[in-house]
Design a protein around this motif. Structure first.
Motif, mmCIF file in Angstrom:
data_model
loop_
_atom_site.group_PDB
_atom_site.id
_atom_site.type_symbol
_atom_site.label_atom_id
_atom_site.label_comp_id
_atom_site.label_asym_id
_atom_site.label_seq_id
_atom_site.Cartn_x
_atom_site.Cartn_y
_atom_site.Cartn_z
ATOM 1 N N TYR A 182 25.844 -7.531 14.879
ATOM 2 C CA TYR A 182 26.761 -6.672 15.636
ATOM 3 C C TYR A 182 28.138 -6.628 14.959
ATOM 4 O O TYR A 182 28.724 -5.555 14.810
ATOM 5 N N LYS B 291 28.046 -4.391 11.968
ATOM 6 C CA LYS B 291 28.006 -2.967 12.337
ATOM 7 C C LYS B 291 29.394 -2.489 12.774
ATOM 8 O O LYS B 291 29.833 -1.401 12.386
ATOM 9 N N GLN B 292 30.097 -3.295 13.559
ATOM 10 C CA GLN B 292 31.417 -2.858 14.042
ATOM 11 C C GLN B 292 32.402 -2.713 12.885
ATOM 12 O O GLN B 292 33.155 -1.748 12.825
ATOM 13 N N CYS C 113 21.964 -4.973 32.977
ATOM 14 C CA CYS C 113 22.469 -5.287 31.637
ATOM 15 C C CYS C 113 21.607 -6.375 30.988
ATOM 16 O O CYS C 113 21.498 -6.448 29.764
ATOM 17 N N CYS D 184 18.982 -6.127 27.969
ATOM 18 C CA CYS D 184 19.445 -6.021 26.584
ATOM 19 C C CYS D 184 20.353 -7.191 26.187
ATOM 20 O O CYS D 184 20.173 -7.792 25.147
ATOM 21 N N HIS D 185 21.334 -7.499 27.037
ATOM 22 C CA HIS D 185 22.347 -8.497 26.640
ATOM 23 C C HIS D 185 21.930 -9.943 26.917
ATOM 24 O O HIS D 185 22.687 -10.851 26.586
ATOM 25 N N TYR E 109 39.380 -6.841 27.874
ATOM 26 C CA TYR E 109 38.699 -6.213 26.740
ATOM 27 C C TYR E 109 37.380 -5.569 27.184
ATOM 28 O O TYR E 109 37.093 -4.425 26.844
ATOM 29 N N ARG F 281 34.972 5.672 22.697
ATOM 30 C CA ARG F 281 34.084 4.874 21.837
ATOM 31 C C ARG F 281 32.702 5.514 21.885
ATOM 32 O O ARG F 281 32.092 5.602 22.957
ATOM 33 N N ASN G 212 30.236 4.958 19.167
ATOM 34 C CA ASN G 212 29.466 4.461 18.018
ATOM 35 C C ASN G 212 28.181 3.750 18.443
ATOM 36 O O ASN G 212 27.563 3.065 17.634
ATOM 37 N N MET H 154 25.145 2.863 25.479
ATOM 38 C CA MET H 154 26.222 2.358 26.329
ATOM 39 C C MET H 154 27.011 3.474 27.008
ATOM 40 O O MET H 154 27.551 3.278 28.088
HETATM 41 C C1 HEC Z 1 19.339 -0.545 26.579
HETATM 42 C C2 HEC Z 1 20.144 -1.668 26.149
HETATM 43 C C3 HEC Z 1 21.489 -1.896 26.821
HETATM 44 C C4 HEC Z 1 21.757 -1.982 28.174
HETATM 45 C C5 HEC Z 1 20.802 -1.809 29.360
HETATM 46 C C6 HEC Z 1 23.169 -2.341 28.275
HETATM 47 N N1 HEC Z 1 23.724 -2.434 27.023
HETATM 48 FE FE1 HEC Z 1 25.646 -2.885 26.582
HETATM 49 N N2 HEC Z 1 25.324 -2.562 24.582
HETATM 50 C C7 HEC Z 1 24.106 -2.204 24.050
HETATM 51 C C8 HEC Z 1 24.268 -1.976 22.621
HETATM 52 C C9 HEC Z 1 23.182 -1.547 21.629
HETATM 53 C C10 HEC Z 1 25.626 -2.218 22.328
HETATM 54 C C11 HEC Z 1 26.319 -2.123 20.945
HETATM 55 C C12 HEC Z 1 26.808 -0.705 20.708
HETATM 56 C C13 HEC Z 1 27.449 -0.553 19.345
HETATM 57 O O1 HEC Z 1 26.732 -0.615 18.350
HETATM 58 O O2 HEC Z 1 28.671 -0.414 19.271
HETATM 59 C C14 HEC Z 1 26.260 -2.587 23.589
HETATM 60 C C15 HEC Z 1 27.615 -2.898 23.715
HETATM 61 C C16 HEC Z 1 28.202 -3.284 24.911
HETATM 62 C C17 HEC Z 1 29.589 -3.666 25.045
HETATM 63 C C18 HEC Z 1 30.630 -3.748 23.940
HETATM 64 C C19 HEC Z 1 30.742 -5.163 23.443
HETATM 65 C C20 HEC Z 1 31.932 -5.409 22.539
HETATM 66 O O3 HEC Z 1 32.093 -6.564 22.108
HETATM 67 O O4 HEC Z 1 32.693 -4.494 22.269
HETATM 68 C C21 HEC Z 1 29.799 -3.987 26.366
HETATM 69 C C22 HEC Z 1 31.081 -4.466 27.015
HETATM 70 C C23 HEC Z 1 28.537 -3.793 27.046
HETATM 71 N N3 HEC Z 1 27.590 -3.378 26.142
HETATM 72 C C24 HEC Z 1 28.348 -4.018 28.399
HETATM 73 C C25 HEC Z 1 27.159 -3.707 29.099
HETATM 74 C C26 HEC Z 1 27.025 -3.809 30.539
HETATM 75 C C27 HEC Z 1 28.104 -4.317 31.468
HETATM 76 C C28 HEC Z 1 25.761 -3.373 30.842
HETATM 77 C C29 HEC Z 1 25.118 -3.232 32.225
HETATM 78 C C30 HEC Z 1 25.842 -2.501 33.239
HETATM 79 C C31 HEC Z 1 25.108 -3.026 29.592
HETATM 80 N N4 HEC Z 1 25.990 -3.250 28.552
HETATM 81 C C32 HEC Z 1 23.819 -2.554 29.467
HETATM 82 C C33 HEC Z 1 22.908 -2.088 24.725
HETATM 83 C C34 HEC Z 1 22.741 -2.139 26.111
#
Ligand code: HEC
Ligand code: HEC
Length: 202
Positions: free
Chosen positions: A63, A66-67, A135, A138-139, A159, A172, A174, A180
């Motif tokens: 990650y 990529k950023q 969330c 994935c996370h 943040y 944002r 990307n 997202m």
């Molecule tokens: C289907 C998979 C998926 C789901 C479901 C998902 N995310 Fe993500 N999330 C990602 C991906 C892929 C990225 C990276 C995007 C990029 O390349 O910039 C990301 C990035 C983020 C980031 C940015 C992190 C940073 O350090 O900047 C945040 C905050 C985030 N997600 C919060 C959430 C939250 C809160 C939820 C639930 C409400 C959620 N995500 C649900 C896939 C997902």
């Protein structure tokens, strides 16, 4: 001026000794960037203490790579990171990402337990009515991420909320497949603050 320069030099030496022990293979130019540029905002171990500057310690290396690449190409535009990124050579990206991924993440602080509990529900179950997905799928359960999804655990509330707002408004953009942006688009402001509060405590 002389005192300030001297202090900075001593700080560099201290920091240098610490990471040289931990990561002997750090290339010279990466080491210089970490100790003289990035540390000003992200701290020498990647555990930023300013809420608007993301913690990088323990973040997934894939990650981070990529950023950094996205900042360089302008895919992720940001006024603060732009002049910094101009000093990074593409060959430094892997080393920088590996350095921060290898640092121990410091825990964040929950200020409002009730808000964090609301955030936990959203994180684990999503919101069926409005179609916000959970969330956790994935996370990961402890917010630790994996090579495909970033770590969110222990991140500063300010943040995390800012990034969600930026995904929502498209500032944002990307994220591959608009993953997202689609998530954030369905979230209310209250849900964003709640989930950010929960993540700080993970
Ligand atoms: C289907 C998979 C998926 C789901 C479901 C998902 N995310 Fe993500 N999330 C990602 C991906 C892929 C990225 C990276 C995007 C990029 O390349 O910039 C990301 C990035 C983020 C980031 C940015 C992190 C940073 O350090 O900047 C945040 C905050 C985030 N997600 C919060 C959430 C939250 C809160 C939820 C639930 C409400 C959620 N995500 C649900 C896939 C997902
Ligand atoms: C002047 C302060 C400042 C300096 C110096 C700085 N950064 Fe940042 N950094 C930021 C801010 C603010 C953001 C969030 C920007 C945004 O919202 O896109 C950020 C974001 C990042 C991100 C994305 C984190 C994430 O979770 O998505 C990475 C990676 C990063 N910086 C690496 C670096 C590296 C490597 C250096 C040194 C070469 C550096 N930064 C120097 C302020 C700084």
């Amino acid at each position: 001026m002389r005192v300030r320069a001297g202090r900075r030099f001593l700080a560099c030496l201290g920091v240098g000794a610490a990471w040289m022990a931990a990561t002997p293979a750090l290339a010279d130019d990466v080491a210089t960037l970490v100790t003289t540029v990035c540390n000003a905002c992200h701290m020498s171990d990647g555990n930023s203490v300013v809420p608007m500057f993301p913690k990088l310690a323990g973040q997934q290396a894939e990650y981070l790579e990529k950023q950094l690449a996205d900042y360089i190409t302008g895919k992720r535009p940001n006024d603060v990171m732009a002049p910094v990124i101009a000093q990074i050579k593409p060959g430094d990206i892997k080393g920088l990402a590996a350095f921060y991924a290898g640092q121990k993440p410091a825990p964040g602080t929950v200020n409002d337990a009730a808000l964090a509990e609301a955030g936990r529900k959203l994180y684990e179950d999503g919101n069926e009515e409005s179609g916000v997905p959970a969330c956790v799928g994935c996370h990961q359960p402890a917010g630790e991420g994996n090579p495909r999804y970033p770590r969110l655990a222990g991140q500063h509330q300010a943040y995390t909320s800012l990034e969600m707002q930026d995904f929502k408004t498209g500032v944002r953009a990307n994220d591959k497949g608009k993953v997202m942006r689609a998530v954030a688009d369905r979230m209310t402001e209250a849900e964003i603050y709640a989930v950010a509060e929960y993540l700080a405590g993970l």
